[in-house]
Design a protein around this motif. Structure first.
Motif, PDB file in Angstrom:
ATOM      1  N   LEU A 184       0.723  -1.169  -0.104  1.00 33.63           N
ATOM      2  CA  LEU A 184       0.170   0.079  -0.164  1.00 33.63           C
ATOM      3  C   LEU A 184       0.819   1.228  -0.108  1.00 33.63           C
ATOM      4  N   LYS A 185       1.929   1.257   0.506  1.00 31.59           N
ATOM      5  CA  LYS A 185       2.780   2.329   0.543  1.00 31.59           C
ATOM      6  C   LYS A 185       3.333   2.964  -1.015  1.00 31.59           C
ATOM      7  N   ASN A 186       3.168   1.925  -1.951  1.00 33.11           N
ATOM      8  CA  ASN A 186       3.624   2.527  -3.160  1.00 33.11           C
ATOM      9  C   ASN A 186       2.415   3.150  -4.115  1.00 33.11           C
ATOM     10  N   ILE A 187       0.908   3.374  -3.468  1.00 31.76           N
ATOM     11  CA  ILE A 187      -0.078   3.623  -4.345  1.00 31.76           C
ATOM     12  C   ILE A 187      -0.415   4.975  -3.957  1.00 31.76           C
ATOM     13  N   GLY A 188       0.087   5.528  -3.200  1.00 32.85           N
ATOM     14  CA  GLY A 188      -0.283   6.906  -2.699  1.00 32.85           C
ATOM     15  C   GLY A 188      -1.294   7.156  -1.509  1.00 32.85           C
ATOM     16  N   VAL A 189      -1.581   8.527  -1.232  1.00 35.83           N
ATOM     17  CA  VAL A 189      -2.450   8.478  -0.105  1.00 35.83           C
ATOM     18  C   VAL A 189      -3.842   8.297  -0.804  1.00 35.83           C
ATOM     19  N   GLN A 190      -4.280   8.727  -1.948  1.00 40.11           N
ATOM     20  CA  GLN A 190      -5.520   8.648  -2.334  1.00 40.11           C
ATOM     21  C   GLN A 190      -5.883   7.260  -2.570  1.00 40.11           C
ATOM     22  N   GLY A 191      -4.781   6.331  -3.220  1.00 40.09           N
ATOM     23  CA  GLY A 191      -5.109   5.156  -3.658  1.00 40.09           C
ATOM     24  C   GLY A 191      -5.163   4.176  -2.316  1.00 40.09           C
ATOM     25  N   GLN A 192      -4.390   4.515  -0.980  1.00 40.45           N
ATOM     26  CA  GLN A 192      -4.626   3.903   0.163  1.00 40.45           C
ATOM     27  C   GLN A 192      -5.945   4.250   0.753  1.00 40.45           C
ATOM     28  N   PHE A 193      -6.497   5.296   0.663  1.00 34.04           N
ATOM     29  CA  PHE A 193      -7.471   5.884   1.171  1.00 34.04           C
ATOM     30  C   PHE A 193      -8.871   5.157   0.408  1.00 34.04           C
ATOM     31  N   PHE A 194      -8.852   4.762  -0.830  1.00 34.89           N
ATOM     32  CA  PHE A 194      -9.870   4.183  -1.565  1.00 34.89           C
ATOM     33  C   PHE A 194      -9.781   2.710  -1.423  1.00 34.89           C
ATOM     34  N   THR A 195      -8.636   2.082  -1.338  1.00 39.03           N
ATOM     35  CA  THR A 195      -8.480   0.746  -0.773  1.00 39.03           C
ATOM     36  C   THR A 195      -8.878   0.336   0.446  1.00 39.03           C
ATOM     37  N   MET A 196      -8.950   1.256   1.340  1.00 41.55           N
ATOM     38  CA  MET A 196      -9.561   1.109   2.765  1.00 41.55           C
ATOM     39  C   MET A 196     -11.156   1.324   2.563  1.00 41.55           C
ATOM     40  N   VAL A 197     -11.593   2.128   1.738  1.00 43.53           N
ATOM     41  CA  VAL A 197     -12.864   2.822   1.757  1.00 43.53           C
ATOM     42  C   VAL A 197     -13.883   1.650   1.166  1.00 43.53           C
ATOM     43  N   ILE A 198     -13.420   1.239  -0.179  1.00 39.10           N
ATOM     44  CA  ILE A 198     -14.317   0.445  -0.991  1.00 39.10           C
ATOM     45  C   ILE A 198     -14.472  -0.940  -0.231  1.00 39.10           C
ATOM     46  N   PRO A 199     -13.456  -1.761  -0.130  1.00 40.00           N
ATOM     47  CA  PRO A 199     -14.072  -2.982   0.752  1.00 40.00           C
ATOM     48  C   PRO A 199     -14.844  -2.679   1.925  1.00 40.00           C
ATOM     49  N   VAL A 200     -14.405  -1.982   2.846  1.00 37.32           N
ATOM     50  CA  VAL A 200     -15.323  -1.661   4.018  1.00 37.32           C
ATOM     51  C   VAL A 200     -16.659  -1.338   3.817  1.00 37.32           C
ATOM     52  N   SER A 201     -16.608  -0.281   2.790  1.00 35.93           N
ATOM     53  CA  SER A 201     -18.090  -0.014   2.740  1.00 35.93           C
ATOM     54  C   SER A 201     -18.965  -0.840   1.929  1.00 35.93           C
ATOM     55  N   GLY A 202     -18.302  -1.644   0.952  1.00 40.30           N
ATOM     56  CA  GLY A 202     -19.011  -2.495   0.080  1.00 40.30           C
ATOM     57  C   GLY A 202     -19.368  -3.636   0.889  1.00 40.30           C
ATOM     58  N   PHE A 203     -18.475  -4.162   1.803  1.00 38.52           N
ATOM     59  CA  PHE A 203     -18.980  -5.242   2.707  1.00 38.52           C
ATOM     60  C   PHE A 203     -20.123  -5.011   3.654  1.00 38.52           C
ATOM     61  N   ILE A 204     -19.951  -3.532   4.174  1.00 34.88           N
ATOM     62  CA  ILE A 204     -21.022  -3.245   5.051  1.00 34.88           C
ATOM     63  C   ILE A 204     -22.406  -3.021   4.381  1.00 34.88           C
ATOM     64  N   PHE A 205     -22.429  -2.611   2.956  1.00 32.92           N
ATOM     65  CA  PHE A 205     -23.698  -2.743   2.193  1.00 32.92           C
ATOM     66  C   PHE A 205     -24.267  -4.289   1.921  1.00 32.92           C
ATOM     67  N   VAL A 206     -23.132  -4.953   1.435  1.00 36.04           N
ATOM     68  CA  VAL A 206     -23.642  -6.625   1.228  1.00 36.04           C
ATOM     69  C   VAL A 206     -24.027  -7.133   2.385  1.00 36.04           C
ATOM     70  N   VAL A 207     -23.619  -6.785   3.610  1.00 36.56           N
ATOM     71  CA  VAL A 207     -24.226  -7.571   4.782  1.00 36.56           C
ATOM     72  C   VAL A 207     -25.341  -7.027   5.249  1.00 36.56           C
ATOM     73  N   LEU A 208     -25.781  -5.597   5.188  1.00 39.29           N
ATOM     74  CA  LEU A 208     -27.154  -4.963   5.341  1.00 39.29           C
ATOM     75  C   LEU A 208     -28.153  -5.554   4.434  1.00 39.29           C
ATOM     76  N   ILE A 209     -27.632  -5.635   3.187  1.00 39.17           N
ATOM     77  CA  ILE A 209     -28.532  -6.003   2.017  1.00 39.17           C
ATOM     78  C   ILE A 209     -29.010  -7.659   2.243  1.00 39.17           C
ATOM     79  N   VAL A 210     -27.976  -8.333   2.628  1.00 41.40           N
ATOM     80  CA  VAL A 210     -28.176  -9.786   3.045  1.00 41.40           C
ATOM     81  C   VAL A 210     -28.999  -9.917   4.064  1.00 41.40           C
ATOM     82  N   LEU A 211     -29.012  -9.112   5.497  1.00 47.13           N
ATOM     83  CA  LEU A 211     -29.842  -9.363   6.506  1.00 47.13           C
ATOM     84  C   LEU A 211     -31.074  -9.041   6.059  1.00 47.13           C
ATOM     85  N   PHE A 212     -31.342  -7.649   5.411  1.00 46.18           N
ATOM     86  CA  PHE A 212     -32.543  -7.553   4.955  1.00 46.18           C
ATOM     87  C   PHE A 212     -33.411  -8.383   4.076  1.00 46.18           C
TER      88      PHE A 212
END
Length: 415
Positions: free
Chosen positions: A2-30
């Protein structure tokens, strides 16, 4: 990695999986809740249909009204959720039967009871199976549309996050990075614009303050450096002056005069010009020191050196060799011209009177002259001959001029 992809890349790398996982879990539960509710509703429907139709089928079966039984069956199979229907009599003989191709079945069997006067008589059984295909298809369809909606929502969220990141994090970070790189390569401090009171703004504000402090420190350091350079230059000039000049009369000293003689020596070798070297000694100077003191003697040396200097041209040199001895180098003078200058020196110094303690003292000069040309240009030899001429003048009565005769290697007296 992650050190080689810059701050923006690291930010999106953390945001996309976490937010996607949360959305999927919510939809599955619903949707799992929706599916469970639909399955429970299907079970309730199966219970109600089975219980109600078992009551309606009791009398037709008791009276052997097969057509009526089939009429009720046709009503049942018109329901899209009904998959299988099996009606048997008390001997387990099939009265009516319907079967679909659905495999996702949920079945329930109830007894067909006929009320008599005393009790309920069992006439047979009703087995009804319902299909889960409808609710499964509805579940899949909802999941499909919700997945599309989730992707659109995540895309919109990413766009919003990117825009927010760009203007709230990306641009300030880029401005800060550019300012740091510019300072590293060009040494220029440019304040970084910022607004707000978040952590990044605090970092930028701190950097700007550090820049300002560094700029002020550099300015002070530069002024101090300039001051030191000027101080060193002044001290160097002062030291050089003291190294080359007499501390009392401010005339050049013997060391500097030797350098002047060497330069004249080089010039004489290459050209036809001539120089006149005059060796001057004050007459009776020791008597002045002994009778009037060294302070008066020093004042006499200063005033005599000024009188001698006034008789010279801009290209001529005068030096104090030490004590009461002086030397003059006349630039491009003939012997007659040199004698004329020496006579003026005798005259102005002879007219000078030193006043001390109401006493008036007269001073004289003894001057030895030797000409410098191609045939006679050795510096040490010239100084020796000039010194001999000066001593010859003293031996011949003082306050006179002696010229060294180059041709006959003897001293000529000039009164």
């Amino acid at each position: 990695m992650l050190k080689n992809i810059g701050v923006q890349g690291q930010f999106f790398t953390m945001v996309i999986p976490v937010s996607g996982f949360i959305f999927v879990v919510l939809i599955v539960l619903f949707e799992w809740g929706n599916f469970t509710s639909a399955e429970n509703a299907l079970k309730d429907k199966l219970n109600n249909v089975t219980n109600i139709y078992s009551l309606f089928l009791a009398e037709p079966i008791a009276n052997n009204q097969i057509e009526t039984v089939r009429l009720f069956t046709s009503y049942l199979i018109s329901d899209p959720d009904i998959a299988n229907i099996l009606i048997t009599d008390n001997q387990e003989n099939t009265v009516d039967y319907f079967q679909s191709e659905n495999k996702n079945l949920q079945s329930k069997t109830v007894s067909i009871l006929y009320a008599t006067e005393t009790s309920f008589e069992k006439l047979g059984e009703l087995k009804v199976s319902v299909s889960k295909d409808r609710i499964i298809d509805e579940f899949k369809q909802r999941v499909f549309y919700e997945a599309i909606l989730l992707c659109a929502l995540i895309a919109a969220m990413l766009v919003s996050i990117k825009i927010a990141y760009r203007y709230n994090i990306g641009v300030p970070l880029r401005n800060l990075t550019r300012a740091i790189v510019k300072y590293e390569h060009e040494g220029k401090h440019d304040p970084v614009p910022y607004k707000g009171k978040d952590e990044l703004s605090t970092v930028i504000e701190t950097y700007n303050q550090m820049q300002q402090l560094q700029k002020e420190a550099n300015s002070k350091l530069q002024r101090y450096h300039i001051h030191l350079e000027n101080e060193v230059r002044e001290r160097t000039i002062e030291l050089e002056f003291h190294a080359n000049h007499d501390s009392l009369t401010k005339l050049i000293n013997r060391r500097k005069f030797n350098t002047v003689l060497l330069e004249a020596h080089e010039k004489v070798k290459d050209t036809d010009c001539r120089f006149a070297l005059c060796y001057i000694d004050l007459d009776q100077f020791k008597l002045v020191n002994d009778t009037c003191g060294h302070i008066v003697g020093d004042r006499l040396l200063i005033e005599v050196s000024n009188l001698l200097k006034q008789q010279l041209g801009p290209k001529d040199f005068i030096a104090r060799l030490g004590g009461d001895e002086f030397a003059v180098l006349l630039n491009e003078y003939s012997q007659n011209d040199a004698v004329s200058v020496a006579e003026k020196m005798l005259e102005v110094v002879g007219d000078y009177r030193l006043i001390s303690k109401q006493n008036s003292l007269q001073i004289g000069l003894s001057i030895g002259i030797v000409m410098m040309d191609k045939n006679n240009s050795d510096v040490d030899e010239l100084m020796r001959k000039a010194d001999l001429s000066c001593y010859a003048a003293k031996d011949n009565g003082r306050n006179c001029i002696h010229v060294y005769n180059q041709n006959v290697n003897e001293i000529t007296l000039t009164l």
